[in-house]
Design a protein around this motif. Structure first.
Motif, short mmCIF file in Angstrom:
data_model
loop_
_atom_site.label_atom_id
_atom_site.label_comp_id
_atom_site.label_asym_id
_atom_site.label_seq_id
_atom_site.Cartn_x
_atom_site.Cartn_y
_atom_site.Cartn_z
N ASP A 296 0.86 -1.19 0.00
CA ASP A 296 0.00 0.00 0.00
C ASP A 296 0.90 1.24 0.00
OD1 ASP A 296 -2.00 1.89 0.37
OD2 ASP A 296 -2.28 1.45 2.50
N PRO A 297 1.52 1.57 -1.14
CA PRO A 297 2.56 2.60 -1.15
C PRO A 297 2.07 4.00 -0.81
CG PRO A 297 1.97 1.97 -3.39
CD PRO A 297 1.29 1.00 -2.48
N MET A 298 0.80 4.32 -1.07
CA MET A 298 0.30 5.67 -0.84
C MET A 298 -0.30 5.86 0.54
SD MET A 298 0.88 7.58 -3.51
CE MET A 298 -0.30 8.92 -3.34
N GLY A 299 -0.59 4.77 1.25
CA GLY A 299 -1.26 4.90 2.55
C GLY A 299 -2.71 5.25 2.36
N ALA A 300 -3.51 4.32 1.84
CA ALA A 300 -4.89 4.59 1.45
C ALA A 300 -5.75 5.08 2.62
CB ALA A 300 -5.52 3.33 0.83
N GLN A 301 -5.56 4.50 3.79
CA GLN A 301 -6.40 4.90 4.92
C GLN A 301 -6.18 6.35 5.31
OE1 GLN A 301 -5.77 2.01 8.08
NE2 GLN A 301 -7.34 0.66 7.24
N ALA A 302 -4.94 6.78 5.33
CA ALA A 302 -4.64 8.18 5.67
C ALA A 302 -5.24 9.13 4.63
CB ALA A 302 -3.14 8.38 5.78
N ILE A 303 -5.17 8.75 3.35
CA ILE A 303 -5.74 9.59 2.29
C ILE A 303 -7.25 9.73 2.47
CG2 ILE A 303 -6.23 9.68 -0.19
CD1 ILE A 303 -3.45 8.46 -0.65
N LEU A 304 -7.93 8.62 2.75
CA LEU A 304 -9.38 8.64 2.90
C LEU A 304 -9.80 9.42 4.15
CD1 LEU A 304 -10.20 4.99 1.78
CD2 LEU A 304 -10.78 7.10 0.57
N ARG A 305 -9.04 9.26 5.24
CA ARG A 305 -9.37 10.04 6.45
C ARG A 305 -9.20 11.52 6.19
NH1 ARG A 305 -6.41 5.94 9.15
NH2 ARG A 305 -4.60 7.33 9.26
N THR A 306 -8.19 11.89 5.44
CA THR A 306 -7.97 13.30 5.11
C THR A 306 -9.10 13.84 4.26
OG1 THR A 306 -5.57 12.99 5.21
CG2 THR A 306 -6.37 14.92 4.02
N PHE A 307 -9.59 13.04 3.33
CA PHE A 307 -10.66 13.46 2.42
C PHE A 307 -12.00 13.59 3.15
CE2 PHE A 307 -13.81 11.85 -0.91
CZ PHE A 307 -14.03 13.10 -1.45
N ILE A 308 -12.37 12.59 3.93
CA ILE A 308 -13.68 12.57 4.59
C ILE A 308 -13.65 13.33 5.91
CG2 ILE A 308 -15.46 11.07 5.58
CD1 ILE A 308 -15.32 10.92 2.57
N GLY A 309 -12.52 13.29 6.59
CA GLY A 309 -12.41 13.94 7.90
C GLY A 309 -12.28 12.96 9.04
N GLY A 310 -12.28 11.67 8.74
CA GLY A 310 -12.16 10.64 9.77
C GLY A 310 -12.34 9.28 9.14
N SER A 311 -12.54 8.27 9.99
CA SER A 311 -12.64 6.88 9.55
C SER A 311 -14.09 6.49 9.29
CB SER A 311 -12.05 5.97 10.63
OG SER A 311 -12.82 6.07 11.82
N PRO A 312 -14.34 5.33 8.68
CA PRO A 312 -15.72 4.88 8.45
C PRO A 312 -16.57 4.77 9.71
CG PRO A 312 -14.24 3.65 7.06
CD PRO A 312 -13.38 4.46 7.97
N PRO A 313 -16.04 4.26 10.84
CA PRO A 313 -16.88 4.24 12.04
C PRO A 313 -17.28 5.63 12.52
CG PRO A 313 -15.05 2.71 12.28
CD PRO A 313 -14.78 3.52 11.05
N GLU A 314 -16.41 6.62 12.27
CA GLU A 314 -16.72 7.99 12.70
C GLU A 314 -17.71 8.67 11.76
OE1 GLU A 314 -12.88 9.99 14.55
OE2 GLU A 314 -12.37 8.88 12.72
N PHE A 315 -17.58 8.39 10.44
CA PHE A 315 -18.42 9.07 9.44
C PHE A 315 -19.00 8.05 8.46
CE2 PHE A 315 -15.25 12.17 10.83
CZ PHE A 315 -16.04 13.28 11.14
N PRO A 316 -19.82 7.14 8.94
CA PRO A 316 -20.35 6.09 8.04
C PRO A 316 -21.18 6.65 6.90
CG PRO A 316 -21.51 6.09 10.15
CD PRO A 316 -20.34 7.01 10.31
N LEU A 317 -22.01 7.67 7.16
CA LEU A 317 -22.86 8.22 6.11
C LEU A 317 -22.04 8.93 5.05
CD1 LEU A 317 -25.71 8.67 5.05
CD2 LEU A 317 -25.83 10.76 6.45
N ALA A 318 -21.02 9.67 5.48
CA ALA A 318 -20.17 10.38 4.52
C ALA A 318 -19.43 9.40 3.62
CB ALA A 318 -19.18 11.28 5.25
N PHE A 319 -18.91 8.31 4.18
CA PHE A 319 -18.23 7.30 3.37
C PHE A 319 -19.18 6.69 2.36
CE2 PHE A 319 -14.61 7.61 6.13
CZ PHE A 319 -13.56 7.06 5.41
N GLN A 320 -20.42 6.48 2.77
CA GLN A 320 -21.40 5.90 1.86
C GLN A 320 -21.75 6.89 0.75
OE1 GLN A 320 -25.64 5.50 3.09
NE2 GLN A 320 -25.36 3.31 2.71
#
Length: 405
Positions: A296-320
């Motif tokens: 995972d060379p780019m660090g996908a989780q960090a990129i997604l948290r930066t985009f949405i503002g947090g993780s899926p448990p924190e922002f489930p509706l936004a991720f959806q």
């Protein structure tokens, strides 16, 4: 020992090592972000690498013949390394015929066996004649510069000026339009990022509009989607001045931009879009957060948290809501999905899943996978992967945006 043959042998060995190390990235993934450009570029430079490796192999073999196999260890090492490198650098080129045959079959199956006959003759004459031309890998794809209008401000949300660039065909008139959206992990980039593509397509007879959007981490989703929608509103309001036929409009993006293109095209009650093209765009953000590429060379989780503002448990509706696959329904615009089979940022299986969901809902979709290609393969515009992608993209758009559609 004569110093001249020894010096020549050392030079050949250094070239063999160089070709070997570069060709290696055709077959192995990059473990870190700073090595990713090597894994992206090596397959796209395979014709150059193959030529270099073949030259070193032949010269090393001839050297061993002339000087004796027992005398020149450097030449034997050079021969061995270059032989392996030739095999690696030939991988994309060996796969090309099968990939082209499969892509032709997919296009005909998805768009109709006679889709090519429905493209206007005056458009066909401008299209690339072959999916891959070996000489083009060395000479480049012709990209003439035409009329351009750069830096038009279309909105200023939160006092952030957003601008677009317009690339026009040579003659003034109303043309089908392609709205292009750059990638960059939703954090960076500019409308000029895909300028070779924009200029190329303008020369094909499209008005190409490259738009900007607000970046994370300062701005989280849905700011980016709102900006693309604002750009579409501006384009419709100023269509005549921009020389755009709004009844023939496509959205296209790369990576994060492809995600936004799909998301905007699939929204209900949005501006009408006749086609959407995604180059390696994320489609299911929550699943992508947990089902990571290896490596995972780019660090996908960090990129997604930066985009949405947090993780899926924190922002489930936004991720959806930020996932294009969530918006799949019937009567969506035709979609072309192009992914690299060696992509370790957005894996091709996600694009395949979206394609299956779109088809199950009764939509027209074309899924093309380029088996050797990494993420951002089109960074080498005249490489094998982009030649393929461009060939089928321009045909898909000509079919989708033909008069009367």
């Amino acid at each position: 020992m004569n110093l001249l043959p020894t010096s020549v042998a050392l030079c050949l060995c250094l070239l063999a090592v160089f070709g070997f190390l570069l060709s290696l990235w055709i077959v192995i993934p990059a473990p870190t972000e700073w090595l990713l450009p090597l894994a992206v570029g090596a397959p796209e430079l395979s014709p150059w690498l193959l030529g270099l490796n073949l030259l070193v192999m032949v010269l090393s073999f001839l050297g061993c013949q002339l000087l004796g196999w027992q005398q020149m260890g450097w030449l034997r090492l050079s021969l061995g390394l270059s032989l392996v490198a030739v095999i690696w650098s030939a991988v994309p080129l060996v796969q090309l015929p099968g990939v082209i045959d499969h892509a032709n079959l997919v296009m005909q199956r998805s768009l109709g066996a006679d889709y090519a006959w429905k493209i206007p003759h005056q458009v066909v004459s401008k299209l690339r004649s072959q999916p891959f031309q070996f000489q083009t890998a060395f000479t480049g794809i012709a990209i003439p510069t035409g009329r351009e209008t750069l830096g038009i401000e279309f909105a200023a949300p939160d006092h952030q000026p957003l601008k677009l660039d317009v690339y026009h065909p040579d003659d003034v008139g109303l043309y089908p339009a392609i709205v292009v959206i750059y990638g960059g992990a939703w954090q960076r980039g500019s409308p000029s990022q895909n300028q070779p593509f924009s200029r190329y397509m303008a020369n094909q007879g499209y008005t190409v509009v490259a738009v900007s959007y607000r970046h994370a981490p300062r701005f989280h989703f849905p700011a980016q989607l709102e900006d693309i929608q604002a750009a579409l509103g501006f384009i419709h309001d100023h269509a005549i001045a921009l020389e755009i036929d709004t009844q023939r409009l496509a959205l296209m993006g790369w990576s994060a931009g492809a995600h936004l293109a799909m998301l905007a095209a699939y929204q209900p009650s949005t501006f009408p879009v006749q086609a959407v093209v995604s180059y390696y765009g994320p489609v299911d953000l929550a699943k992508g957060y947990y089902d990571l590429p290896k490596p995972d060379p780019m660090g996908a989780q960090a990129i997604l948290r930066t985009f949405i503002g947090g993780s899926p448990p924190e922002f489930p509706l936004a991720f959806q809501q930020a996932s294009p696959i969530h918006w799949v329904r019937s009567q969506l615009p035709p979609t072309l999905l192009v992914y690299g089979g060696h992509d370790h940022v957005v894996e091709a299986r996600f694009g395949q899943h979206l394609s299956e969901e779109l088809q199950a809902a009764g939509n027209t979709t074309v899924f093309l996978e380029i088996p050797w290609a990494e993420h951002a393969f089109d960074a080498v515009f005249n490489g094998p992967s982009n030649q393929l992608a461009l060939y089928y993209t321009e045909r898909f758009l000509a079919w989708a945006l033909k008069p009367g559609t």
